[in-house]
Design a protein around this motif. Structure first.
Motif, mmCIF file in Angstrom:
data_model
loop_
_atom_site.group_PDB
_atom_site.id
_atom_site.type_symbol
_atom_site.label_atom_id
_atom_site.label_comp_id
_atom_site.label_asym_id
_atom_site.label_seq_id
_atom_site.Cartn_x
_atom_site.Cartn_y
_atom_site.Cartn_z
ATOM 1 N N TYR A 61 11.481 29.575 80.522
ATOM 2 C CA TYR A 61 10.818 28.851 79.425
ATOM 3 C C TYR A 61 11.281 29.238 78.024
ATOM 4 O O TYR A 61 11.551 28.350 77.213
ATOM 5 N N SER A 62 11.348 30.541 77.732
ATOM 6 C CA SER A 62 11.597 30.936 76.344
ATOM 7 C C SER A 62 13.009 30.579 75.892
ATOM 8 O O SER A 62 13.192 30.079 74.784
ATOM 9 N N ALA A 63 14.008 30.821 76.760
ATOM 10 C CA ALA A 63 15.391 30.555 76.351
ATOM 11 C C ALA A 63 15.611 29.057 76.059
ATOM 12 O O ALA A 63 16.116 28.718 74.984
ATOM 13 N N PRO A 64 15.190 28.136 76.972
ATOM 14 C CA PRO A 64 15.344 26.711 76.647
ATOM 15 C C PRO A 64 14.558 26.311 75.402
ATOM 16 O O PRO A 64 15.007 25.509 74.592
ATOM 17 N N TYR A 65 13.371 26.911 75.237
ATOM 18 C CA TYR A 65 12.528 26.611 74.074
ATOM 19 C C TYR A 65 13.241 27.000 72.781
ATOM 20 O O TYR A 65 13.304 26.233 71.824
ATOM 21 N N LEU A 66 13.822 28.214 72.775
ATOM 22 C CA LEU A 66 14.513 28.690 71.576
ATOM 23 C C LEU A 66 15.779 27.877 71.312
ATOM 24 O O LEU A 66 16.115 27.592 70.167
ATOM 25 N N ALA A 67 16.454 27.479 72.406
ATOM 26 C CA ALA A 67 17.672 26.682 72.254
ATOM 27 C C ALA A 67 17.332 25.328 71.631
ATOM 28 O O ALA A 67 18.029 24.842 70.735
ATOM 29 N N GLN A 68 16.224 24.751 72.112
ATOM 30 C CA GLN A 68 15.805 23.447 71.585
ATOM 31 C C GLN A 68 15.412 23.559 70.109
ATOM 32 O O GLN A 68 15.756 22.702 69.295
ATOM 33 N N GLU A 69 14.724 24.650 69.796
ATOM 34 C CA GLU A 69 14.299 24.868 68.421
ATOM 35 C C GLU A 69 15.525 25.011 67.510
ATOM 36 O O GLU A 69 15.563 24.465 66.410
ATOM 37 N N ALA A 70 16.538 25.741 67.985
ATOM 38 C CA ALA A 70 17.757 25.938 67.205
ATOM 39 C C ALA A 70 18.478 24.602 67.005
ATOM 40 O O ALA A 70 18.955 24.294 65.910
ATOM 41 N N GLU A 71 18.530 23.792 68.082
ATOM 42 C CA GLU A 71 19.172 22.478 68.002
ATOM 43 C C GLU A 71 18.493 21.599 66.966
ATOM 44 O O GLU A 71 19.143 20.919 66.172
ATOM 45 N N GLU A 72 17.159 21.660 67.005
ATOM 46 C CA GLU A 72 16.353 20.856 66.087
ATOM 47 C C GLU A 72 16.649 21.252 64.634
ATOM 48 O O GLU A 72 16.845 20.400 63.770
ATOM 49 N N LEU B 258 7.730 33.015 74.565
ATOM 50 C CA LEU B 258 7.575 31.726 73.883
ATOM 51 C C LEU B 258 7.771 30.562 74.838
ATOM 52 O O LEU B 258 8.430 30.697 75.869
ATOM 53 N N GLY B 259 7.188 29.430 74.462
ATOM 54 C CA GLY B 259 7.483 28.174 75.145
ATOM 55 C C GLY B 259 6.814 27.985 76.498
ATOM 56 O O GLY B 259 7.228 27.111 77.266
ATOM 57 N N LEU B 260 5.776 28.759 76.798
ATOM 58 C CA LEU B 260 5.127 28.597 78.113
ATOM 59 C C LEU B 260 4.257 27.334 78.113
ATOM 60 O O LEU B 260 3.542 27.088 77.150
ATOM 61 N N PRO B 261 4.284 26.569 79.204
ATOM 62 C CA PRO B 261 3.341 25.447 79.315
ATOM 63 C C PRO B 261 1.908 26.008 79.333
ATOM 64 O O PRO B 261 1.708 27.148 79.782
ATOM 65 N N PRO B 262 0.925 25.217 78.829
ATOM 66 C CA PRO B 262 -0.446 25.750 78.680
ATOM 67 C C PRO B 262 -1.019 26.397 79.942
ATOM 68 O O PRO B 262 -1.619 27.471 79.872
ATOM 69 N N GLU B 263 -0.815 25.771 81.113
ATOM 70 C CA GLU B 263 -1.376 26.308 82.360
ATOM 71 C C GLU B 263 -0.795 27.683 82.683
ATOM 72 O O GLU B 263 -1.497 28.596 83.116
ATOM 73 N N ILE B 264 0.508 27.810 82.446
ATOM 74 C CA ILE B 264 1.181 29.071 82.755
ATOM 75 C C ILE B 264 0.806 30.126 81.719
ATOM 76 O O ILE B 264 0.594 31.293 82.059
ATOM 77 N N GLN B 265 0.645 29.689 80.493
ATOM 78 C CA GLN B 265 0.169 30.598 79.438
ATOM 79 C C GLN B 265 -1.194 31.171 79.827
ATOM 80 O O GLN B 265 -1.435 32.370 79.687
ATOM 81 N N LYS B 266 -2.065 30.293 80.339
ATOM 82 C CA LYS B 266 -3.416 30.709 80.717
ATOM 83 C C LYS B 266 -3.356 31.752 81.845
ATOM 84 O O LYS B 266 -4.040 32.775 81.808
ATOM 85 N N ALA B 267 -2.535 31.467 82.842
ATOM 86 C CA ALA B 267 -2.410 32.378 83.983
ATOM 87 C C ALA B 267 -1.790 33.703 83.539
ATOM 88 O O ALA B 267 -2.174 34.786 84.010
#
Ligand code: ZN
Length: 214
Positions: free
Chosen positions: A193-204, A88-97
């Motif tokens: 990416y995924s851990a900060p993304y999930l942490a931010q989602e939980a905070e939200e 989860l949470g990959l920037p689009p360019e990195i997701q593409k790669a």
């Protein structure tokens, strides 16, 4: 005797992610005859075993059918393999790669290693790592606290496998190295990416909960 090969419509293989027509290599139907007010019809649960021509993996799907149903209303459920969860949470360019790497994973593990290396390069660029070589950039990311030191060692393994994949003179990777490469890459992507993304989602979610309780 002629045997007709049955194929599916265009579907996505959940293993190699190619959009492809798969061969239906086996079928099974469990039919339940129905009767009501003088009318009879059949209902059935159907199973199809599919073979991907790209990566040679099999897939299993099911669908429900009843007599007089329109074929376009058939809904397929994919039972195996289940869709691979992407980090989860990959920037689009990195997701593409990352997606590009997954596509060759089961076709050519050497090409996969090269593309995994490319994902690493892109992570370094995205996180503004300095240094002239990939190794130095990774060490720089560790020094900045972007990745733990343990993951630098992991990355060195990826770098090493990438070099073997890229240079025929160093030998060849075999399919047995693929799971190692995949889990090394996944460890890095999830950490960065995924851990900060999930942490931010939980905070939200926590913030919304707090707001609604005030
Ligand atoms: Zn496939």
């Amino acid at each position: 005797m002629s045997s007709k090969i049955k194929v599916t419509g265009l579907i996505q293989c959940q293993r190699c992610y190619h959009q492809i027509r798969m061969e239906i290599v086996a079928e099974y139907s469990k039919t339940n005859p129905q009767y009501e007010s003088g009318v009879t019809w059949d209902e059935s649960d159907n199973y199809e075993l599919l073979l991907c021509p790209v990566c040679s993996s099999v897939a299993l799907r099911s669908y429900y059918w009843r007599d007089y149903m329109e074929p376009e209303n058939v809904k397929f459920h994919y039972l195996y393999p289940v869709e691979q969860e992407k980090p989860l949470g990959l920037p689009p360019e990195i997701q593409k790669a990352y997606d590009a790497a997954i596509k060759v994973k089961y076709i050519d593990v050497n090409a996969y290693a090269v593309l995994v290396g490319r994902v690493l390069e892109m992570i370094c660029k995205d996180r503004n790592a300095s240094g002239s070589t990939l190794n130095n950039k990774l060490k720089n990311l560790s020094a900045k606290g972007e990745i733990p030191n343990k993951l630098v060692k992991v990355s060195e393994n990826i770098r090493h496998l990438r070099n073997i994949g890229a240079h025929a003179s160093l030998g060849e990777l075999t399919e047995s190295e693929e799971p190692l490469l995949s889990s090394l890459l996944r460890a890095i992507l999830e950490y960065v990416y995924s851990a900060p993304y999930l942490a931010q989602e939980a905070e939200e979610k926590l913030r919304i909960l707090k707001d609604s309780n005030q």
